[in-house]
Design a protein around this motif. Structure first.
Motif, PDB file in Angstrom:
ATOM      1  N   GLY A   1       0.651  -1.157   0.053  1.00 18.40           N
ATOM      2  CA  GLY A   1       0.161  -0.097  -0.408  1.00 18.40           C
ATOM      3  C   GLY A   1       0.801   0.963   0.285  1.00 18.40           C
ATOM      4  N   PHE A   2       2.269   1.255  -0.387  1.00 21.73           N
ATOM      5  CA  PHE A   2       2.624   2.530  -0.100  1.00 21.73           C
ATOM      6  C   PHE A   2       2.604   3.494  -1.171  1.00 21.73           C
ATOM      7  CE2 PHE A   2       5.775  -0.145   2.821  1.00 21.73           C
ATOM      8  CZ  PHE A   2       5.940   0.468   3.703  1.00 21.73           C
ATOM      9  N   ALA A   3       2.549   2.910  -2.613  1.00 20.22           N
ATOM     10  CA  ALA A   3       2.112   3.860  -3.808  1.00 20.22           C
ATOM     11  C   ALA A   3       1.553   4.305  -3.672  1.00 20.22           C
ATOM     12  CB  ALA A   3       2.294   2.671  -4.510  1.00 20.22           C
ATOM     13  N   SER A   4      -0.007   3.559  -3.506  1.00 17.27           N
ATOM     14  CA  SER A   4      -1.472   4.498  -2.854  1.00 17.27           C
ATOM     15  C   SER A   4      -1.281   5.238  -2.115  1.00 17.27           C
ATOM     16  CB  SER A   4      -2.672   2.941  -2.406  1.00 17.27           C
ATOM     17  OG  SER A   4      -2.111   2.370  -3.649  1.00 17.27           O
ATOM     18  N   GLU A   5      -0.385   5.335  -0.565  1.00 15.91           N
ATOM     19  CA  GLU A   5      -0.129   6.172  -0.112  1.00 15.91           C
ATOM     20  C   GLU A   5       0.740   7.120  -0.564  1.00 15.91           C
ATOM     21  OE1 GLU A   5       0.398   4.525   3.499  1.00 15.91           O
ATOM     22  OE2 GLU A   5       1.801   6.502   4.527  1.00 15.91           O
ATOM     23  N   ALA A   6       1.641   6.830  -0.581  1.00 15.61           N
ATOM     24  CA  ALA A   6       2.590   8.062  -1.810  1.00 15.61           C
ATOM     25  C   ALA A   6       1.699   9.095  -2.870  1.00 15.61           C
ATOM     26  CB  ALA A   6       4.002   7.467  -1.837  1.00 15.61           C
ATOM     27  N   LEU A   7       0.941   7.774  -3.821  1.00 10.87           N
ATOM     28  CA  LEU A   7       0.611   8.983  -4.571  1.00 10.87           C
ATOM     29  C   LEU A   7      -0.829  10.210  -3.652  1.00 10.87           C
ATOM     30  CD1 LEU A   7       0.440   7.575  -8.092  1.00 10.87           C
ATOM     31  CD2 LEU A   7       1.247   9.395  -7.807  1.00 10.87           C
ATOM     32  N   ALA A   8      -1.066   9.464  -3.171  1.00  7.45           N
ATOM     33  CA  ALA A   8      -2.539  10.237  -2.414  1.00  7.45           C
ATOM     34  C   ALA A   8      -1.616  11.419  -1.702  1.00  7.45           C
ATOM     35  CB  ALA A   8      -3.291   9.039  -1.624  1.00  7.45           C
ATOM     36  N   GLY A   9      -1.163  11.121  -1.188  1.00  7.90           N
ATOM     37  CA  GLY A   9      -0.034  12.298  -0.440  1.00  7.90           C
ATOM     38  C   GLY A   9       0.718  13.420  -1.393  1.00  7.90           C
ATOM     39  N   PHE A  10       0.784  12.950  -2.447  1.00  9.59           N
ATOM     40  CA  PHE A  10       0.893  13.569  -3.522  1.00  9.59           C
ATOM     41  C   PHE A  10       0.698  14.467  -4.095  1.00  9.59           C
ATOM     42  CE2 PHE A  10       3.781  14.399  -7.512  1.00  9.59           C
ATOM     43  CZ  PHE A  10       4.636  14.636  -7.210  1.00  9.59           C
ATOM     44  N   LEU A  11      -0.978  13.486  -4.741  1.00  7.12           N
ATOM     45  CA  LEU A  11      -1.713  14.556  -5.701  1.00  7.12           C
ATOM     46  C   LEU A  11      -2.769  15.363  -4.294  1.00  7.12           C
ATOM     47  CD1 LEU A  11      -3.683  10.851  -6.685  1.00  7.12           C
ATOM     48  CD2 LEU A  11      -2.611  12.947  -8.372  1.00  7.12           C
ATOM     49  N   ALA A  12      -3.276  15.700  -3.254  1.00  7.30           N
ATOM     50  CA  ALA A  12      -3.431  15.726  -2.150  1.00  7.30           C
ATOM     51  C   ALA A  12      -2.413  17.361  -2.202  1.00  7.30           C
ATOM     52  CB  ALA A  12      -2.941  15.352  -0.988  1.00  7.30           C
ATOM     53  N   TRP A  13      -1.231  17.019  -2.490  1.00  6.91           N
ATOM     54  CA  TRP A  13      -0.422  18.237  -2.349  1.00  6.91           C
ATOM     55  C   TRP A  13      -0.690  18.830  -3.777  1.00  6.91           C
ATOM     56  CZ3 TRP A  13       3.846  19.517  -5.708  1.00  6.91           C
ATOM     57  CH2 TRP A  13       4.818  20.344  -5.797  1.00  6.91           C
ATOM     58  N   LEU A  14      -0.414  18.315  -4.874  1.00  4.15           N
ATOM     59  CA  LEU A  14      -0.807  18.656  -6.418  1.00  4.15           C
ATOM     60  C   LEU A  14      -2.019  19.779  -5.929  1.00  4.15           C
ATOM     61  CD1 LEU A  14       0.435  15.947  -8.507  1.00  4.15           C
ATOM     62  CD2 LEU A  14       1.506  18.955  -8.248  1.00  4.15           C
ATOM     63  N   PHE A  15      -2.821  18.810  -5.827  1.00  5.22           N
ATOM     64  CA  PHE A  15      -4.525  20.440  -5.660  1.00  5.22           C
ATOM     65  C   PHE A  15      -4.623  21.229  -5.375  1.00  5.22           C
ATOM     66  CE2 PHE A  15      -6.179  15.676  -8.298  1.00  5.22           C
ATOM     67  CZ  PHE A  15      -5.880  16.056  -9.120  1.00  5.22           C
ATOM     68  N   ALA A  16      -3.815  20.534  -3.813  1.00  6.62           N
ATOM     69  CA  ALA A  16      -4.360  21.904  -2.364  1.00  6.62           C
ATOM     70  C   ALA A  16      -3.973  22.763  -3.244  1.00  6.62           C
ATOM     71  CB  ALA A  16      -3.683  21.440  -1.060  1.00  6.62           C
ATOM     72  N   GLY A  17      -2.815  23.138  -4.046  1.00  7.01           N
ATOM     73  CA  GLY A  17      -1.736  23.857  -3.511  1.00  7.01           C
ATOM     74  C   GLY A  17      -1.742  24.761  -5.283  1.00  7.01           C
ATOM     75  N   GLN A  18      -3.005  23.830  -5.857  1.00  6.19           N
ATOM     76  CA  GLN A  18      -3.651  24.695  -7.118  1.00  6.19           C
ATOM     77  C   GLN A  18      -2.401  24.692  -8.214  1.00  6.19           C
ATOM     78  OE1 GLN A  18      -6.253  27.925  -6.550  1.00  6.19           O
ATOM     79  NE2 GLN A  18      -8.458  26.877  -6.033  1.00  6.19           N
ATOM     80  N   LEU A  19      -1.866  24.078  -8.045  1.00  8.50           N
ATOM     81  CA  LEU A  19      -0.450  23.712  -8.920  1.00  8.50           C
ATOM     82  C   LEU A  19      -1.543  23.163  -9.903  1.00  8.50           C
ATOM     83  CD1 LEU A  19       2.215  22.349  -6.871  1.00  8.50           C
ATOM     84  CD2 LEU A  19       2.328  24.630  -7.689  1.00  8.50           C
ATOM     85  N   VAL A  20      -2.288  22.412  -9.990  1.00  5.41           N
ATOM     86  CA  VAL A  20      -3.267  22.036 -11.374  1.00  5.41           C
ATOM     87  C   VAL A  20      -4.460  21.895 -11.268  1.00  5.41           C
ATOM     88  CG1 VAL A  20      -0.517  20.098 -11.669  1.00  5.41           C
ATOM     89  CG2 VAL A  20      -2.155  19.711 -10.607  1.00  5.41           C
ATOM     90  N   ARG A  21      -4.958  21.357 -11.661  1.00  2.86           N
ATOM     91  CA  ARG A  21      -6.141  20.992 -11.958  1.00  2.86           C
ATOM     92  C   ARG A  21      -6.936  19.842 -12.960  1.00  2.86           C
ATOM     93  NH1 ARG A  21      -9.488  21.225 -17.353  1.00  2.86           N
ATOM     94  NH2 ARG A  21     -11.191  21.594 -15.077  1.00  2.86           N
ATOM     95  N   ARG A  22      -5.440  19.413 -13.750  1.00  3.72           N
ATOM     96  CA  ARG A  22      -6.014  17.995 -13.923  1.00  3.72           C
ATOM     97  C   ARG A  22      -4.698  16.442 -13.670  1.00  3.72           C
ATOM     98  NH1 ARG A  22      -8.616  14.870 -18.590  1.00  3.72           N
ATOM     99  NH2 ARG A  22      -6.386  14.631 -20.168  1.00  3.72           N
ATOM    100  N   VAL A  23      -4.216  15.582 -13.631  1.00  5.25           N
ATOM    101  CA  VAL A  23      -3.304  15.068 -13.817  1.00  5.25           C
ATOM    102  C   VAL A  23      -3.753  13.514 -14.219  1.00  5.25           C
ATOM    103  CG1 VAL A  23      -1.717  13.626 -11.629  1.00  5.25           C
ATOM    104  CG2 VAL A  23      -3.416  15.543 -11.375  1.00  5.25           C
ATOM    105  N   THR A  24      -2.531  13.126 -15.351  1.00  7.05           N
ATOM    106  CA  THR A  24      -3.082  12.521 -15.908  1.00  7.05           C
ATOM    107  C   THR A  24      -1.133  11.253 -15.527  1.00  7.05           C
ATOM    108  OG1 THR A  24      -1.427  13.170 -18.169  1.00  7.05           O
ATOM    109  CG2 THR A  24      -4.072  13.294 -17.923  1.00  7.05           C
ATOM    110  N   ALA A  25      -1.470   9.368 -16.199  1.00 12.64           N
ATOM    111  CA  ALA A  25      -0.990   9.051 -16.432  1.00 12.64           C
ATOM    112  C   ALA A  25      -0.859   7.763 -17.250  1.00 12.64           C
ATOM    113  CB  ALA A  25      -0.754   7.259 -14.273  1.00 12.64           C
ATOM    114  N   SER A  26       0.158   7.655 -17.922  1.00 18.65           N
ATOM    115  CA  SER A  26      -0.195   6.621 -18.856  1.00 18.65           C
ATOM    116  C   SER A  26       0.952   4.740 -18.480  1.00 18.65           C
ATOM    117  CB  SER A  26       1.027   7.709 -20.232  1.00 18.65           C
ATOM    118  OG  SER A  26       1.167   7.207 -21.055  1.00 18.65           O
TER     119      SER A  26
END
Ligand SMILES: CC(C)(COP(=O)(O)OP(=O)(O)OC[C@H]1O[C@@H](n2cnc3c(N)ncnc32)[C@H](O)[C@@H]1OP(=O)(O)O)[C@@H](O)C(=O)NCCC(=O)NCCS
Length: 191
Positions: A104-129
């Protein structure tokens, strides 16, 4: 620094090179990745080229170490190609050492990273290929609540052949809805 219940995400350092080289050069880890170091020095140069601060630079990759919170041990890395202007979109990637997978470390790390990206309004859309053969990563995206938005067939030149490319996406208001928050989407929709 981003802190979650078991992890912290911060800048990669020169002394991370041996651990990073070990997991990034592992065939199971490198199978679907675009970059794989073949020598320790290559890993060292790659780290030296990363942003050492906590402030992302517009238009550049922002790569973070994934460390165990208590010991500080490096267990992986994640990153995003930051938009040239704030509020646009980013593409993300994540890598875990084999010994750290399945916990569960990848889920936890990415959830923290997404929260940071969205909370700071750095981005409005995140994608993964994602290469759809990479089933662990496909499950990871679904688990986090990303939408599967496209499946391009044989669209990426890959090791002398062609690979499919599945695009997963998350919008700021979708992330907020998943967390039960209310935000105004910059595209005009209010949730
Ligand atoms: C993609 C990658 C990061 C996914 O890592 P992962 O360990 O499978 O994902 P998580 O850390 O979220 O762990 C989830 C798994 O751990 C299990 N798990 C065990 N304990 C858990 C816990 N406490 N919390 C959550 N999940 C837990 C889950 O059931 C899940 O297993 P499943 O996928 O078999 O259903 C990893 O496979 C990897 O680094 N691959 C190589 C690099 C790569 O291909 N990167 C992607 C390029 S796009």
């Amino acid at each position: 620094m981003i802190v979650t219940s078991r992890l912290r995400l911060d800048a990669l350092r020169d002394d991370d090179a041996p651990a990073l080289f070990m997991y990034r050069s592992h065939p199971d880890v490198a199978r679907y990745q675009g970059w794989q170091p073949t020598q320790l020095d290559e890993a060292r140069r790659w780290i030296a080229g990363q942003n050492p601060t906590d402030t992302p630079a517009p238009g550049q990759w922002f790569q973070r170490a994934i460390r165990r919170l208590e010991s500080g041990a490096l267990i992986g890395d994640l990153g995003a190609c930051m938009p040239a202007e704030p509020g646009m979109w980013v593409d993300i990637g994540i890598t875990l050492a084999p010994s750290a997978q399945g916990r569960g470390f990848a889920s936890e790390a990415l959830a923290g990273f997404l929260a940071w990206l969205f909370a700071g309004q750095l981005v409005r859309r995140v994608t993964a290929s994602v290469d759809p053969r990479n089933q662990a990563c496909m499950r990871l995206m679904g688990r986090l609540g990303f939408r599967q938005e496209a499946h391009f067939v044989q669209s990426i030149p890959w090791q002398g052949g062609w690979a499919d490319d599945v695009v997963w996406a998350m919008l700021a208001h979708e992330w907020a809805a998943l967390r039960g928050d209310t935000v105004e989407d910059r595209g005009g929709t209010t949730r």
